[in-house]
Design an enzyme around this catalytic site. Structure first.
Site, PDB file in Angstrom:
ATOM      1  N   HIS A  45     -38.356 -17.193   1.544  1.00  0.00           N
ATOM      2  CA  HIS A  45     -38.585 -16.636   0.215  1.00  0.00           C
ATOM      3  C   HIS A  45     -40.000 -16.060   0.086  1.00  0.00           C
ATOM      4  O   HIS A  45     -40.937 -16.567   0.708  1.00  0.00           O
ATOM      5  CB  HIS A  45     -38.433 -17.725  -0.853  1.00  0.00           C
ATOM      6  CG  HIS A  45     -37.024 -18.195  -1.027  1.00  0.00           C
ATOM      7  ND1 HIS A  45     -36.163 -17.646  -1.953  1.00  0.00           N
ATOM      8  CD2 HIS A  45     -36.322 -19.163  -0.389  1.00  0.00           C
ATOM      9  CE1 HIS A  45     -34.990 -18.264  -1.873  1.00  0.00           C
ATOM     10  NE2 HIS A  45     -35.063 -19.192  -0.943  1.00  0.00           N
ATOM     11  N   VAL A 168     -32.160 -44.863  10.967  1.00  0.00           N
ATOM     12  CA  VAL A 168     -33.073 -45.855  10.391  1.00  0.00           C
ATOM     13  C   VAL A 168     -32.321 -46.618   9.307  1.00  0.00           C
ATOM     14  O   VAL A 168     -31.782 -46.020   8.365  1.00  0.00           O
ATOM     15  CB  VAL A 168     -34.330 -45.160   9.819  1.00  0.00           C
ATOM     16  CG1 VAL A 168     -35.192 -46.146   9.050  1.00  0.00           C
ATOM     17  CG2 VAL A 168     -35.123 -44.524  10.951  1.00  0.00           C
ATOM     18  N   ARG A 331     -27.831 -29.828  -0.740  1.00  0.00           N
ATOM     19  CA  ARG A 331     -29.251 -29.800  -1.101  1.00  0.00           C
ATOM     20  C   ARG A 331     -29.724 -31.212  -1.453  1.00  0.00           C
ATOM     21  O   ARG A 331     -28.993 -31.943  -2.116  1.00  0.00           O
ATOM     22  CB  ARG A 331     -29.494 -28.911  -2.324  1.00  0.00           C
ATOM     23  CG  ARG A 331     -29.000 -27.486  -2.213  1.00  0.00           C
ATOM     24  CD  ARG A 331     -29.071 -26.849  -3.592  1.00  0.00           C
ATOM     25  NE  ARG A 331     -28.614 -25.472  -3.624  1.00  0.00           N
ATOM     26  CZ  ARG A 331     -27.346 -25.107  -3.815  1.00  0.00           C
ATOM     27  NH1 ARG A 331     -26.403 -26.018  -3.936  1.00  0.00           N
ATOM     28  NH2 ARG A 331     -27.021 -23.826  -3.880  1.00  0.00           N
ATOM     29  N   ILE A 356     -37.000 -32.405  -0.751  1.00  0.00           N
ATOM     30  CA  ILE A 356     -37.376 -31.059  -0.273  1.00  0.00           C
ATOM     31  C   ILE A 356     -36.193 -30.124  -0.523  1.00  0.00           C
ATOM     32  O   ILE A 356     -35.388 -29.827   0.357  1.00  0.00           O
ATOM     33  CB  ILE A 356     -37.816 -31.091   1.211  1.00  0.00           C
ATOM     34  CG1 ILE A 356     -38.930 -32.129   1.420  1.00  0.00           C
ATOM     35  CG2 ILE A 356     -38.280 -29.717   1.673  1.00  0.00           C
ATOM     36  CD1 ILE A 356     -40.226 -31.862   0.645  1.00  0.00           C
ATOM     37  N   CYS A 426     -16.862 -12.881  21.728  1.00  0.00           N
ATOM     38  CA  CYS A 426     -17.317 -12.308  20.452  1.00  0.00           C
ATOM     39  C   CYS A 426     -18.830 -12.112  20.434  1.00  0.00           C
ATOM     40  O   CYS A 426     -19.343 -11.107  19.968  1.00  0.00           O
ATOM     41  CB  CYS A 426     -16.943 -13.206  19.279  1.00  0.00           C
ATOM     42  SG  CYS A 426     -15.217 -13.597  19.148  1.00  0.00           S
ATOM     43  N   CYS A 459     -13.625 -14.937  16.448  1.00  0.00           N
ATOM     44  CA  CYS A 459     -12.511 -15.848  16.768  1.00  0.00           C
ATOM     45  C   CYS A 459     -12.877 -17.300  16.495  1.00  0.00           C
ATOM     46  O   CYS A 459     -12.030 -18.184  16.644  1.00  0.00           O
ATOM     47  CB  CYS A 459     -12.019 -15.644  18.199  1.00  0.00           C
ATOM     48  SG  CYS A 459     -12.848 -16.660  19.431  1.00  0.00           S
ATOM     49  N   CYS A 464     -13.447 -19.543  23.326  1.00  0.00           N
ATOM     50  CA  CYS A 464     -14.487 -20.147  24.164  1.00  0.00           C
ATOM     51  C   CYS A 464     -14.575 -21.668  24.104  1.00  0.00           C
ATOM     52  O   CYS A 464     -15.137 -22.286  25.009  1.00  0.00           O
ATOM     53  CB  CYS A 464     -15.848 -19.549  23.820  1.00  0.00           C
ATOM     54  SG  CYS A 464     -16.318 -19.775  22.095  1.00  0.00           S
TER      55      CYS A 464
HETATM   56  C1  LIG Z   1     -26.992 -24.467   0.124  1.00  0.00           C
HETATM   57  C2  LIG Z   1     -28.459 -24.448   0.426  1.00  0.00           C
HETATM   58  C3  LIG Z   1     -29.177 -23.247   0.414  1.00  0.00           C
HETATM   59  C4  LIG Z   1     -30.542 -23.229   0.676  1.00  0.00           C
HETATM   60  N1  LIG Z   1     -31.181 -22.032   0.831  1.00  0.00           N
HETATM   61  C5  LIG Z   1     -32.503 -22.034   1.200  1.00  0.00           C
HETATM   62  C6  LIG Z   1     -33.163 -20.823   1.502  1.00  0.00           C
HETATM   63  O1  LIG Z   1     -32.569 -19.756   1.563  1.00  0.00           O
HETATM   64  N2  LIG Z   1     -34.485 -20.871   1.780  1.00  0.00           N
HETATM   65  C7  LIG Z   1     -35.198 -22.031   1.772  1.00  0.00           C
HETATM   66  O2  LIG Z   1     -36.406 -21.989   1.963  1.00  0.00           O
HETATM   67  N3  LIG Z   1     -34.572 -23.199   1.551  1.00  0.00           N
HETATM   68  C8  LIG Z   1     -33.252 -23.232   1.287  1.00  0.00           C
HETATM   69  N4  LIG Z   1     -32.603 -24.405   1.096  1.00  0.00           N
HETATM   70  C9  LIG Z   1     -33.360 -25.640   1.174  1.00  0.00           C
HETATM   71  C10 LIG Z   1     -33.636 -26.041   2.615  1.00  0.00           C
HETATM   72  O3  LIG Z   1     -32.477 -25.915   3.401  1.00  0.00           O
HETATM   73  C11 LIG Z   1     -34.126 -27.476   2.608  1.00  0.00           C
HETATM   74  O4  LIG Z   1     -35.197 -27.584   1.710  1.00  0.00           O
HETATM   75  C12 LIG Z   1     -34.603 -27.922   3.982  1.00  0.00           C
HETATM   76  O5  LIG Z   1     -33.656 -27.603   4.968  1.00  0.00           O
HETATM   77  C13 LIG Z   1     -34.876 -29.409   3.939  1.00  0.00           C
HETATM   78  O6  LIG Z   1     -35.216 -29.822   5.232  1.00  0.00           O
HETATM   79  P1  LIG Z   1     -35.442 -31.360   5.521  1.00  0.00           P
HETATM   80  O7  LIG Z   1     -35.875 -31.450   6.933  1.00  0.00           O
HETATM   81  O8  LIG Z   1     -36.333 -31.936   4.481  1.00  0.00           O
HETATM   82  O9  LIG Z   1     -34.012 -32.033   5.307  1.00  0.00           O
HETATM   83  P2  LIG Z   1     -32.736 -31.976   6.268  1.00  0.00           P
HETATM   84  O10 LIG Z   1     -32.604 -30.683   6.927  1.00  0.00           O
HETATM   85  O11 LIG Z   1     -31.592 -32.464   5.453  1.00  0.00           O
HETATM   86  O12 LIG Z   1     -33.095 -33.029   7.385  1.00  0.00           O
HETATM   87  C14 LIG Z   1     -33.098 -34.420   7.148  1.00  0.00           C
HETATM   88  C15 LIG Z   1     -32.682 -35.090   8.439  1.00  0.00           C
HETATM   89  O13 LIG Z   1     -32.802 -36.500   8.278  1.00  0.00           O
HETATM   90  C16 LIG Z   1     -31.737 -37.112   8.968  1.00  0.00           C
HETATM   91  N5  LIG Z   1     -31.547 -38.449   8.405  1.00  0.00           N
HETATM   92  C17 LIG Z   1     -31.068 -38.785   7.184  1.00  0.00           C
HETATM   93  N6  LIG Z   1     -31.045 -40.121   7.036  1.00  0.00           N
HETATM   94  C18 LIG Z   1     -31.531 -40.640   8.205  1.00  0.00           C
HETATM   95  C19 LIG Z   1     -31.748 -41.964   8.653  1.00  0.00           C
HETATM   96  N7  LIG Z   1     -31.489 -43.023   7.883  1.00  0.00           N
HETATM   97  N8  LIG Z   1     -32.244 -42.130   9.905  1.00  0.00           N
HETATM   98  C20 LIG Z   1     -32.526 -41.073  10.713  1.00  0.00           C
HETATM   99  N9  LIG Z   1     -32.326 -39.787  10.318  1.00  0.00           N
HETATM  100  C21 LIG Z   1     -31.849 -39.584   9.071  1.00  0.00           C
HETATM  101  C22 LIG Z   1     -30.554 -36.180   8.706  1.00  0.00           C
HETATM  102  O14 LIG Z   1     -29.529 -36.357   9.656  1.00  0.00           O
HETATM  103  C23 LIG Z   1     -31.218 -34.824   8.793  1.00  0.00           C
HETATM  104  O15 LIG Z   1     -31.161 -34.271  10.084  1.00  0.00           O
HETATM  105  C24 LIG Z   1     -31.220 -24.448   0.881  1.00  0.00           C
HETATM  106  C25 LIG Z   1     -30.504 -25.645   0.928  1.00  0.00           C
HETATM  107  C26 LIG Z   1     -29.121 -25.636   0.761  1.00  0.00           C
HETATM  108  C27 LIG Z   1     -28.364 -26.907   0.954  1.00  0.00           C
END
Ligand SMILES: Cc1cc2nc3c(=O)[nH]c(=O)nc-3n(C[C@H](O)[C@H](O)[C@H](O)COP(=O)(O)OP(=O)(O)OC[C@H]3O[C@@H](n4cnc5c(N)ncnc54)[C@H](O)[C@@H]3O)c2cc1C
Length: 517
Positions: A45, A168, A331, A356, A426, A459, A464
């Site tokens: 963004h 965790v 989210r 986040i 593909c 596909c 694949c």
């Molecule tokens: C539909 C949608 C559209 C979005 N569009 C955008 C966009 O266009 N641009 C943008 O900037 N942001 C966008 N976002 C927001 C963005 O995707 C997130 O803010 C970002 O990916 C968050 O990253 P994260 O690493 O904090 O969380 P996550 O990517 O959710 O990672 C958290 C990780 O923690 C792991 N975890 C959870 N519990 C445990 C546990 N107990 N022990 C060990 N591991 C654990 C999970 O498996 C996961 O891999 C969007 C989000 C969604 C869902």
């Protein structure tokens, strides 16, 4: 120690790998990315959406700038496509004026409101109904799979340990907390709290694979971040999982838009986006459905209809029959307006990088810098920040065969014939790419897809997937029957057909699960 290998955990781990520290990332899933970082709009963004003064308004434009150099350093796909927020009529146009003013305060360069004619001059498929649009030239799109992998991949090269399928389930403390010093995932067992309920200092985490000790624990667990935070005694926020559904369209219609199109939010909802992905597909979505379930990533007829109708409001000619798949992401929205990034006083050594929500993907590299600064300031006695003499900032992605010239392809095929074996028609993915993905950590069919894209084309893996199973089994030295789609018991095969009794092979009969056979 970092909990979670999403974009937050990955960028933090990579920043920490600049220093001579022992860093571990614990991830409960089998593949990276898994949570919100796997299923989102992949938009970097501009940074005009967020209320000035918030952390989101601070980290988003900074993250946007950082991505510009990071994609060169770490070799993930990134296109500076720009974005339009589209207004239909005077009421929505008021919203553009507000965003323009937010953007100027947030320091977003090049913002400009253009009228409908100018927009359609640049984007011929844009709806005739659009009366004005806010143009943001710094907005970009990435391949979110590649970007998420790139940070972790580089962090590992620089010495970070990654523990996959490691969930965790509790935190360990020093000091006077509880009888066994463990906060359980389902909340804190009050009966076990000591008289003054103190958790003096973090000592590590417990997982289903045993305990890990650490002086500092960063909670980047996405949709579970509130559960982990509660284990540390901080229940000041709650995650409200919010599902977003998408359509992916065939590459043949990818060029219906050059830039990222946003609708203006209205009282009916946030509105959808239409975008050309970094791999030239057309992306339409997301919806926003609040739910209790933290894992539910179902797509629904209603949700998909809603986003399709929202998309054709912006780009009327999108042909529905060119949709090749749909998916949903969840989210980690919280009950706070902003991100929740905080080093707790007690227990010392525990940092929340939580709630986040969007624009979290964009903000992640800036958040990571901030978290490391926070550690240096407040946890200097626990962690010494001396430069890692072996730090290498660059990494290369696996060569993308589909983008190479004929000469380059020929050269690679001469060095290794696997470069001449097409696995995915593909997306033109070769056996050599699949083998390299496995060498770099892919263990499942979905993991290989994340790394090098077999199964993402028209596909959707029909051709694949069996080849990918075969190569995975060969390279990992296991039977094909052991290969899963995405870990756990998501086995791709149920058994050997000819080993089954004829009576078992009745067409009407339900196949027994692999576990029963
Ligand atoms: C539909 C949608 C559209 C979005 N569009 C955008 C966009 O266009 N641009 C943008 O900037 N942001 C966008 N976002 C927001 C963005 O995707 C997130 O803010 C970002 O990916 C968050 O990253 P994260 O690493 O904090 O969380 P996550 O990517 O959710 O990672 C958290 C990780 O923690 C792991 N975890 C959870 N519990 C445990 C546990 N107990 N022990 C060990 N591991 C654990 C999970 O498996 C996961 O891999 C969007 C989000 C969604 C869902």
């Amino acid at each position: 120690m970092v909990i979670g290998a999403g974009i937050s955990g990955g960028t933090i781990a990579r920043e920490l790998s600049r220093y001579a520290l022992r860093v571990a990332v614990l991830e409960r899933a089998s593949d990276i990315p898994y949570g919100a970082s796997r299923a989102n709009s992949s938009m970097i963004h501009g940074g005009f959406d967020d209320k000035p003064g918030t952390q989101k308004a601070r980290f988003c434009p900074r993250g946007n700038k950082l991505y510009k150099t990071l994609h060169e350093e770490l070799d993930f796909k990134y296109h500076n496509c720009g974005s339009y927020v589209c207004a239909i009529g005077p009421e929505e146009e008021k919203h553009l004026t507000m965003l323009l003013s937010y953007g100027k305060t947030n320091g977003v360069p090049g913002l400009e409101i253009v009228n409908g004619e100018i927009l359609r001059g640049r984007e011929p498929h844009a709806s005739r109904e659009i009366t004005a649009a806010l143009w943001s030239p710094t907005a970009s799109i990435v391949n979110n799979f590649e970007a998420s992998l790139a940070f972790i991949d580089n962090a590992r090269t620089n010495g970070v340990d990654l523990f996959m399928e490691t969930e965790v389930t509790g935190l360990l403390f020093d000091g006077i907390y509880g009888l066994d010093g463990i906060g359980r995932l389902d909340g804190i067992d009050k009966s076990k709290e000591s008289k003054n309920g103190e958790r003096a200092r973090i000592r590590g985490v417990s997982t289903q694979r045993g305990d890990f000790t650490a002086r500092v624990v960063v909670n980047a667990a996405g949709v579970n971040s509130d559960l982990i935070s509660r284990m540390a005694g901080d229940d000041s926020f709650t995650i409200q999982p919010t599902r977003g559904e998408y359509f992916i369209f065939d590459k043949s219609v990818g060029d219906m838009v050059k830039s990222f199109f946003f609708s203006c939010p209205s009282d009916k909802g946030k509105g959808v986006t239409v975008a050309r992905t970094a791999d030239d597909n057309l992306l339409v979505g997301p919806s926003a459905v609040a739910q209790e379930d933290r894992e539910n990533r179902d797509t629904t007829r209603l949700g998909l209809e809603e986003i399709f109708q929202g998309a054709v409001r912006l780009v009327p000619g999108i042909p529905r029959n060119m949709a090749i798949t749909n998916f949903a992401g969840v989210r980690a929205n919280s009950d706070k307006e902003d991100f929740y990034i905080k080093a707790l006083d007690r227990p010392r050594g525990f940092i929340n990088v939580a709630g986040i929500k969007s624009p979290g993907f964009t903000s992640a590299p800036a958040i990571a810098l901030h978290v490391v600064d926070m550690m240096k300031e407040s946890l200097g006695d626990l962690v010494k920040f001396e430069p890692n003499p072996k730090f290498v900032p660059e990494r290369r992605h696996i060569p993308r065969f589909s983008e190479l010239t004929m000469e380059e392809r020929e050269h690679l095929a001469k060095t290794d014939p696997k470069w001449g074996q097409i696995v995915c028609r593909c997306e033109s993915v070769t056996e050599a790419q699949v083998v390299e993905a496995i060498r770099r950590g892919a263990r499942t069919v979905a993991g290989v897809k994340t790394w090098v894209r077999p199964g993402t084309g028209r596909c959707q893996g029909g051709f694949c997937a069996p080849r990918v199973v075969e190569i995975l089994a060969r390279e990992l030295g296991v039977a094909p029957i052991e290969i899963t789609r995405h870990g756990g018991d998501s086995y791709m095969l149920t058994g050997k057909t000819k080993e089954r009794m004829p009576s078992e092979r009745m067409p009407s009969e339900r196949m027994p699960s692999r576990r029963q056979s």
